[in-house]
Scaffold this active site. Structure first.
Site, PDB file in Angstrom:
ATOM      1  N   ASP A 368      80.254 -10.843  96.013  1.00  0.00           N
ATOM      2  CA  ASP A 368      80.849  -9.512  96.180  1.00  0.00           C
ATOM      3  C   ASP A 368      81.535  -9.080  94.893  1.00  0.00           C
ATOM      4  O   ASP A 368      81.229  -9.576  93.796  1.00  0.00           O
ATOM      5  CB  ASP A 368      81.815  -9.552  97.387  1.00  0.00           C
ATOM      6  CG  ASP A 368      81.937  -8.215  98.098  1.00  0.00           C
ATOM      7  OD1 ASP A 368      82.706  -7.361  97.618  1.00  0.00           O
ATOM      8  OD2 ASP A 368      81.267  -8.013  99.132  1.00  0.00           O
ATOM      9  N   ARG A 445      92.031   3.948  94.872  1.00  0.00           N
ATOM     10  CA  ARG A 445      91.842   2.518  94.593  1.00  0.00           C
ATOM     11  C   ARG A 445      91.733   2.283  93.075  1.00  0.00           C
ATOM     12  O   ARG A 445      90.874   1.537  92.610  1.00  0.00           O
ATOM     13  CB  ARG A 445      90.586   1.990  95.288  1.00  0.00           C
ATOM     14  CG  ARG A 445      90.706   0.519  95.612  1.00  0.00           C
ATOM     15  CD  ARG A 445      89.344  -0.094  95.886  1.00  0.00           C
ATOM     16  NE  ARG A 445      89.508  -1.472  96.354  1.00  0.00           N
ATOM     17  CZ  ARG A 445      88.541  -2.364  96.341  1.00  0.00           C
ATOM     18  NH1 ARG A 445      87.341  -2.061  95.898  1.00  0.00           N
ATOM     19  NH2 ARG A 445      88.754  -3.574  96.760  1.00  0.00           N
ATOM     20  N   ASP A 480      78.489  -0.281  97.371  1.00  0.00           N
ATOM     21  CA  ASP A 480      79.791   0.128  97.916  1.00  0.00           C
ATOM     22  C   ASP A 480      80.201   1.488  97.372  1.00  0.00           C
ATOM     23  O   ASP A 480      79.648   1.982  96.377  1.00  0.00           O
ATOM     24  CB  ASP A 480      80.832  -0.941  97.534  1.00  0.00           C
ATOM     25  CG  ASP A 480      81.949  -1.049  98.548  1.00  0.00           C
ATOM     26  OD1 ASP A 480      82.170  -0.088  99.308  1.00  0.00           O
ATOM     27  OD2 ASP A 480      82.617  -2.108  98.572  1.00  0.00           O
ATOM     28  N   MET A 481      81.208   2.095  97.973  1.00  0.00           N
ATOM     29  CA  MET A 481      81.743   3.390  97.522  1.00  0.00           C
ATOM     30  C   MET A 481      83.138   3.501  98.110  1.00  0.00           C
ATOM     31  O   MET A 481      83.286   3.721  99.301  1.00  0.00           O
ATOM     32  CB  MET A 481      80.828   4.485  98.070  1.00  0.00           C
ATOM     33  CG  MET A 481      80.965   5.838  97.437  1.00  0.00           C
ATOM     34  SD  MET A 481      82.364   6.752  98.123  1.00  0.00           S
ATOM     35  CE  MET A 481      82.015   8.381  97.556  1.00  0.00           C
ATOM     36  N   ASN A 482      84.149   3.295  97.261  1.00  0.00           N
ATOM     37  CA  ASN A 482      85.476   3.026  97.800  1.00  0.00           C
ATOM     38  C   ASN A 482      86.534   4.114  97.682  1.00  0.00           C
ATOM     39  O   ASN A 482      87.723   3.804  97.720  1.00  0.00           O
ATOM     40  CB  ASN A 482      86.028   1.755  97.150  1.00  0.00           C
ATOM     41  CG  ASN A 482      85.561   0.510  97.883  1.00  0.00           C
ATOM     42  OD1 ASN A 482      85.759   0.380  99.081  1.00  0.00           O
ATOM     43  ND2 ASN A 482      84.908  -0.389  97.170  1.00  0.00           N
ATOM     44  N   ASP A 550      85.417  -2.647 107.328  1.00  0.00           N
ATOM     45  CA  ASP A 550      86.123  -3.759 106.690  1.00  0.00           C
ATOM     46  C   ASP A 550      86.908  -4.553 107.726  1.00  0.00           C
ATOM     47  O   ASP A 550      87.418  -5.625 107.431  1.00  0.00           O
ATOM     48  CB  ASP A 550      87.090  -3.232 105.621  1.00  0.00           C
ATOM     49  CG  ASP A 550      86.372  -3.015 104.294  1.00  0.00           C
ATOM     50  OD1 ASP A 550      85.233  -3.506 104.154  1.00  0.00           O
ATOM     51  OD2 ASP A 550      86.942  -2.354 103.414  1.00  0.00           O
TER      52      ASP A 550
HETATM   53  C1  GLA Z   1      85.175  -2.592  99.968  1.00  0.00           C
HETATM   54  C2  GLA Z   1      84.160  -3.224 100.881  1.00  0.00           C
HETATM   55  C3  GLA Z   1      84.463  -4.694 101.052  1.00  0.00           C
HETATM   56  C4  GLA Z   1      84.440  -5.373  99.702  1.00  0.00           C
HETATM   57  C5  GLA Z   1      85.410  -4.688  98.764  1.00  0.00           C
HETATM   58  C6  GLA Z   1      85.285  -5.212  97.366  1.00  0.00           C
HETATM   59  O1  GLA Z   1      86.418  -2.553 100.537  1.00  0.00           O
HETATM   60  O2  GLA Z   1      84.139  -2.569 102.107  1.00  0.00           O
HETATM   61  O3  GLA Z   1      83.538  -5.290 101.913  1.00  0.00           O
HETATM   62  O4  GLA Z   1      83.149  -5.325  99.191  1.00  0.00           O
HETATM   63  O5  GLA Z   1      85.202  -3.281  98.723  1.00  0.00           O
HETATM   64  O6  GLA Z   1      86.143  -4.591  96.495  1.00  0.00           O
END
Ligand code: GLA
Length: 743
Positions: A368, A445, A480-482, A550
């Site tokens: 990850d 973030r 991912d996209m946070n 998550d």
């Molecule tokens: C997000 C994803 C998690 C993980 C983190 C890593 O929150 O949902 O599963 O991959 O990013 O920074």
């Protein structure tokens, strides 16, 4: 299946074995009206008598002296504003000739087998021309010289209609659209409940059902993604509709960006429903000769309750949205290092986990966040898709090859759309970063959004990802996209085109998905957005599984997966067993409950397996074996929800094989109810005449008994072991019933 056309009065009836959808051109106004959507009905030569035209005082009408043709109460198929319909309009075009006025009149229709070709947008796929028929209604405003096409796709085997709209500017001056919904429909009743999936990070897609009231109710997203907050799906249910009985309409968008879903009940009890790109911040300039296509919307009807609706959605998504090669594939059971190590790892720790995973029966090891640049926390290095050599001296290439040599596949995390402040890309290409020089950029973030509306940015990120993927043995990517999008100002768009940003951004995301999936067809993509912030049909078109949330706490996950199952198939839900106390809610649940809950999804683990006790390792190995035994049934069986965690302390659902010979039932509860009433769980979908045995039960039972009387959770029903293991009092407990037909 067929599209019947009453040429004389221009009525169009889309009909298959399950559903009928009827629309017509009004003979006075030449505009499109909704007639019927629901259970299949016989075709007849004229539906004129169904017209609700009546003389209503105090209404306006485009026809002198004839108030029966007032737009105020007619049921319209893609309504405009400005000619007497005071409800919400489905589009708005601003021109120099008539400001927001337009008048789209019927011009002609096209009807053909198969479907139109679509480029650059996710859509309903069809295998052969026999699987669908298309009707396109052409409307034309001869003054503005704008042509509108309303598309209807009838699928052969499903009670579903796919709709979208296109606008073409054939004048010699630009026009600007400020609202272009994908569809609108006016239903002849106000007696509905509205159901939708609501949430926030870590509690996505909880089910909410509220009565419709007069006026407007809506959900949507303006975050740049379909979002954790609401999902691009709503349902209208007859008030008496339950999980297993009654009428329900589902409306969903095949789209991952800003959206609006709206239901409006008017003063004559007509319910208008529409869905499309959210008009907030949206505008689109159409120059001479240009065409704009809205995202597609999937309208599904069921007269078998919500569960019937979900089953229909699941089938359509599996067969017409997800890439064909993923339809019958066996998905890998994965181990992800995120909650095991977060950013704190090196090559040795990764190899130790991968090697242990291999011994326990996992198929795929996923590395990850934290493998690139100087990424030791979430403040740095996004967009630098080069290995962090301090942690991984042999790079991703070296690590991935070592992992594959262990006999397990290797997967990798990316966050392609984002950039950190300390990177070369951020500092050397400030125009690649979203925002306006005059306003501070909001942090999310600790990271910023790349301008994916700019093709150069998409190409640059593709090259960076390609380099690392070419160089290593990667068979899975987690994309991912946070963060949500803010300061949506693109430096690559001129000022008249800024309103196009959000849609162009998501087209850029689709473009990168297309480039990557074409270049690396062997890679399985799982989409993710801070958990389940972009769980939608748009992304499922490219990535057949989505990280559901998550939140991996078993009891929270039951609710999230239960809600998600309203529309999305079990096989699309990323679901992991994680450590306790749970990292999101601090709750302790048994390994068994975490496993039982995670098997109704893609199944994987996200904890440090190297620290498990020997007994736990044996349990994990057995769990994986158990999952693999039932994987085909879980991923391809018929899914039924039995008890809602939103209605009480217990949740239950089941899958059953097509031939009704095998079933797997999930049951769990949250807090233990003291001195609990007797529980009888009524199953679904079994063959009433067949005899079944429930693993651990003392006797066998016919399907009719299990469905009508139910499974009793008592000592006389089950063996003592079963009771001891599963039914002694306690909070957060679960059980899985394995049911097999006795021949
Ligand atoms: C997000 C994803 C998690 C993980 C983190 C890593 O929150 O949902 O599963 O991959 O990013 O920074």
């Amino acid at each position: 299946m067929g599209i019947f056309i009453n040429e004389n009065n221009l009525e169009f009836h889309l009909q298959n074995d399950k559903v009928s959808y009827i629309l017509k051109v009004d003979s006075f106004t030449r505009e499109l009206q909704s007639v019927y959507f629901g259970n299949r009905i016989h075709h007849r030569d004229s539906y004129e008598d169904l017209s609700e035209k009546t003389e209503r005082p105090s209404t306006t009408s485009p026809i002198k002296g004839d108030h029966r043709n007032s737009m105020e109460f007619l049921r319209r198929e893609y309504p405009d504003f400005g000619h007497g319909d005071f409800r919400t309009s489905s589009y708005e075009i601003v021109s120099s000739k008539a400001h927001t006025l337009s008048g789209m009149k019927y011009e002609k229709y096209e009807c053909f087998k198969g479907r139109d070709r679509v480029f650059g947008m996710p859509h309903v796929r069809i295998g052969s021309e026999e699987e669908a028929e298309t009707l396109i209604i052409h409307l034309y405003d001869s003054f503005l010289q704008i042509r509108m096409k309303i598309f209807y796709l009838l699928l052969e085997d499903y009670s579903a209609i796919v709709r979208k709209v296109s606008f073409e500017n054939i004048s010699n001056e630009p026009v600007k659209a400020s609202k272009l919904m994908s569809f609108s429909i006016d239903l002849p009743s106000a007696s509905y409940d509205l159901m939708f999936l609501k949430g926030a990070w870590s509690r996505e897609r909880h089910v909410e059902r509220v009565p419709l009231h007069k006026g407007i109710q809506s959900i949507g997203s303006t975050r740049g993604s379909s979002s954790h907050t609401f999902n691009p799906f709503v349902a209208l249910l007859d008030k008496k509709t339950t999980e297993h009985q009654g009428e329900v309409y589902g409306f969903s968008l095949i789209y991952s960006g800003n959206f609006l879903a709206l239901a409006e009940v008017d003063n004559f009890d007509i319910t208008r429903v529409m869905m499309g790109i959210h008009p907030q911040g949206f505008s689109w300039v159409l120059k001479e000769g240009e065409v704009f296509y809205t995202p597609e919307a999937l309208l599904v009807y069921s007269n078998e309750g919500l569960n019937g609706l979900s089953q229909e959605y699941h089938k359509i998504i599996e067969r017409h949205i997800i890439l064909e090669k993923y339809r019958n594939d066996v998905r890998p059971v994965l181990i992800n290092n995120w909650e095991a190590t977060y950013f704190n790892f090196d090559e040795d720790t990764m190899l130790t986990i991968a090697s242990e995973a291999r011994n326990l029966g996992f198929d795929l090891f996923v590395l990850d966040d934290g493998w690139f640049g100087k990424r030791n926390d979430d403040k740095t290095s996004l967009s630098e898709w080069t290995p962090n050599y301090d942690k991984l001296p042999n790079g991703i290439s070296g690590l991935s090859k070592k992992v594959v040599d262990l006999g397990i596949q290797f997967g990798l995390w990316f966050e392609p759309e984002m950039v950190s402040e300390d990177t070369r890309l951020y500092n050397e290409n400030p125009d690649f970063v979203l925002g306006h020089f005059n306003y501070p950029k909001s942090h999310g973030r600790n990271q910023f959004v790349l301008d994916f509306s700019n093709e150069a940015v998409v190409n640059e990120i593709f090259e960076r990802m390609k380099r690392i993927l070419n160089d290593s043995s990667v068979s899975y990517v987690k994309w991912d996209m946070n963060r949500s999008i803010t300061e949506a100002y693109s430096q690559s768009l001129s000022k008249e085109h800024q309103g196009e940003f959000y849609h162009r951004y998501i087209l850029g995301v689709y473009k990168l998905y297309e480039m990557l999936t074409n270049a690396f067809p062997h890679i399985l993509f799982e989409s993710c957005a801070g958990g389940g912030g972009r769980f939608d049909l748009g992304l499922l078109y490219y990535a057949p599984q989505t990280w559901t949330s998550d939140d991996t706490d078993a009891w929270e996950r039951v609710k999230i997966q239960y809600g998600t199952s309203m529309i999305y198939p079990i096989k699309s839900m990323g679901s992991h067993v994680s450590a306790v106390p749970n990292h999101q809610v601090g709750r302790n649940t048994s390994l068994k409950m975490r496993h039982d809950t995670a098997i109704f999804g893609t199944y994987g683990y996200e904890l440090d397996i190297t620290t498990l006790s020997d007994e736990e390792k044996i349990e994990v190995r057995n769990n994986i074996e158990f999952f693999k035994t039932y994987q085909n049934l879980i991923h391809h069986g018929k899914f039924y929800r039995l008890l809602s965690p939103f209605d009480g302390e217990a949740a239950s659902y089941m899958v059953i094989s097509e031939c009704q010979s095998k079933a797997l039932v999930y049951y769990s509860h949250g807090l233990q109810v003291p001195n609990a009433p007797l529980s009888n769980l009524k199953l679904r979908g079994l063959d009433p005449a067949k005899k079944y045995h429930i693993h651990g039960a003392k006797s066998s039972h016919h399907g009719d008994e299990l469905m009508n009387l139910g499974v009793l959770f008592t000592e006389s029903y089950f063996e003592k072991d079963f009771i001891d293991n599963f039914l002694k009092p306690g909070d957060f407990k679960s059980l899985i019933l394995e049911i097999t037909e006795i021949k």
